[in-house]
Design an enzyme around this catalytic site. Structure first.
Site, short mmCIF file in Angstrom:
data_model
loop_
_atom_site.label_atom_id
_atom_site.label_comp_id
_atom_site.label_asym_id
_atom_site.label_seq_id
_atom_site.Cartn_x
_atom_site.Cartn_y
_atom_site.Cartn_z
N ASP A 1 -6.69 2.83 -55.84
CA ASP A 1 -8.05 2.48 -55.43
C ASP A 1 -8.04 1.90 -54.02
OD1 ASP A 1 -10.94 1.89 -56.27
OD2 ASP A 1 -10.24 -0.06 -55.56
N GLU B 1 -7.23 7.29 -53.38
CA GLU B 1 -8.66 7.37 -53.06
C GLU B 1 -8.81 7.08 -51.57
OE1 GLU B 1 -12.82 5.23 -54.41
OE2 GLU B 1 -11.10 3.99 -53.85
#
Length: 542
Positions: A201, A270
């Site tokens: 993330d 990401e």
């Protein structure tokens, strides 16, 4: 195909654990709930599950604010539950990828609680601290994605700390070698437990500019959302100094060395930067950084076949040996059928969006509920849980509308998700007719079209691993070839409600392939006929 790593061309099913299945009647989904739905997930034909955060957390950002990297939050279960999830998923041939939030922690993490006490404790330099300007204001103009200044005052240190997200999510100082080493140890804890991969993330946010230079202003015409509302001041800057810093590449190479000690494990990054496609190429270059990446480039508000083509071609031109991963929906954006489906939202279009995603070159992240054609839930302000939506209401309603619980049974209490009196987010009435039990036995359902296509795709080397080349087509239609040493396919799609007739550079030698769930596409003379909302897959000579 057997010589390629499992994740190349894989279909990865994203599970948002709060909303998949509740096993203990508290209104919140959990890890035993995921285990109870493994047979369902296996029936989809997917290769892996990406499980969004389940770590111990005060849940200010629903698990993306971690207070202990090595423990399970009690609302989701415990470590024994997680070990059972890995064991039972592996027994069904399903890999497990977990979310890792490395750039920041919760302000309730023990590291930060120590760091904030004073300037000379062992963790004093583990977070990004800075002195105020002479007038007491923050050290620079950096902004938080969730609104407002990215700096928060700490009176005990008489300094500001950096938070690119909520003020309860302080940023770790990756310029500190101890922090980098500790984070790699936290990652390895889960690799030792048997996880098959890490979804990273906000991985572009690990490092910051040590000179703390101001971000320059961005002209209004260049402000693009990519998950942010147009009126969010975050879009008013070029984020050159608080994001995607060059030092990040060295850290990714260190992370890759850890991953390489666990053969078959994968990193999925990401990517969010000023030029996400260029960053995707850079972060996967050289076979010693990330294995694959995805970005928000296909999570845009409006659908355009021209945009899809331009985005894929732009990435392909710079990707070199890298490998992309595509998604058209996730837990951060409005559901794809509400973004792209228009007023009518026909089931045939939901099937086509899934087929398109599964036909592009790369791996695929498929968000829970996309196989059902779920739409965005319309929630009232008092029902919101997401701090992002609460801050920007009513212009932006946050991310709760795509996070509502899965509907398993149309007529059951809480649609079969939970036995609790109420659930953490309400279950939309309009989702009940799309429940799993309603679609399961219907051969024409979106769910069964998804299953049929994924299982058919497994045996198509061109779709899983082949190159991609687009042909010219009008807006609303998309035509491309997928080429592999063992197979060459022509893929043609019509996203409109009218039949389309296309002249192609080279016509297929035979009829459309069977077994993928779409029918009606055909060759007539020198033309390709595509019914409304249809796709055709044709064999070409190698």
């Amino acid at each position: 195909m057997k010589t390629n790593p499992w994740w190349r061309g894989a279909v990865i099913y994203q599970v948002y654990p709060r909303s998949l299945m509740d096993s203990n009647a508290d209104g919140i989904g959990d890890i035993p709930g995921i285990i109870s739905k493994l047979d369902y997930i296996a029936s989809l034909g997917v290769d892996a599950i990406w499980v969004s955060p389940f770590f111990r957390s005060p849940m200010k950002d629903f698990g993306y604010d971690i207070s202990d990297y090595r423990d399970i939050d009690p609302i989701f279960g415990n470590l024994d539950d997680f070990d059972r999830l890995i064991e039972q998923a592996h027994a069904k041939g399903i890999k497990i990828i977990i979310d890792q939030v490395l750039s920041h922690t919760s302000d309730q993490h023990a590291w930060f609680e120590e760091s904030r006490q004073c300037r000379n404790n062992p963790k004093a330099d583990w977070y990004v601290w800075a002195d105020p300007k002479d007038d007491g204001t923050p050290p620079n103009n950096w902004l938080s994605i969730f609104g407002g200044c990215a700096w928060e005052w700490e009176p005990r240190r008489e300094q500001y700390y950096l938070h690119n997200f909520l003020k309860s999510q302080p940023d770790l100082n990756f310029h500190n070698a101890e922090v980098r080493a500790e984070i790699l140890d936290e990652v390895e804890f889960w690799l030792k437990r048997g996880v098959d991969g890490l979804r990273l993330d906000a991985i572009t946010f690990c490092f910051h500019d040590q000179k703390l230079r101001d971000n320059p202003a961005k002209p209004k015409e260049e402000r693009k959302g990519r998950g942010f509302t147009e009126d969010n001041p975050y879009a008013f800057q070029y984020h050159w100094y608080n994001n995607d810093r060059p030092e990040n590449l060295q850290f990714l190479e260190s992370l890759r060395k850890v991953m390489d000690r666990y053969p078959g494990s994968v990193t999925l990054g990401e990517i969010s930067s000023e030029d996400s496609l260029a960053t995707m190429a850079e972060y996967t270059r050289g076979n010693n950084r990330l294995h694959t990446t995805y970005s928000f480039e296909l999570l845009v508000e409006n659908f355009s076949t021209r945009y899809i083509r331009e985005t894929v071609e732009t990435l392909e031109a710079s990707l070199a040996e890298g490998w992309p991963c595509w998604s058209i929906g996730n837990h951060d954006v409005r559901r794809v059928m509400s973004r792209w489906g228009g007023e009518a939202k026909p089931d045939a279009l939901a099937k086509l969006f899934n087929a398109m995603m599964l036909s592009l070159r790369g791996s695929v992240c498929s968000y829970q509920g996309e196989e059902l054609g779920l739409t965005e839930a319309e929630l009232q302000k008092h029902e919101l849980q997401d701090p992002y939506g609460i801050t920007f209401w009513p212009r932006f309603k946050g991310r709760d509308g795509c996070r509502t619980p899965m509907p398993w049974q149309e007529n059951a209490h809480n649609a079969g998700f939970s036995e609790a009196d109420s659930t953490w987010l309400p279950i939309p009435r309009e989702h009940r007719p799309r429940a799993v039990d309603r679609q399961d036995d219907n051969p024409d359902s979106i769910l069964n079209a998804y299953r049929t296509f994924v299982l058919w795709r497994r045996d198509q080397p061109a779709l899983r691993l082949g190159d991609i080349e687009f042909q010219d087509a009008p807006e609303g239609q998309m035509v491309f070839t997928r080429r592999h040493p063992d197979q060459k396919l022509l893929v043609a799609m019509n996203f409109t409600d009218q039949a389309a007739t296309l002249a192609l550079d080279s016509l297929p030698t035979g009829p459309a392939q069977e077994g993928h769930g779409f029918t009606g596409a055909r060759i007539e003379g020198q033309q390709l006929i595509l019914p409304a909302y249809s796709a055709g897959y044709f064999s070409l000579e190698l």
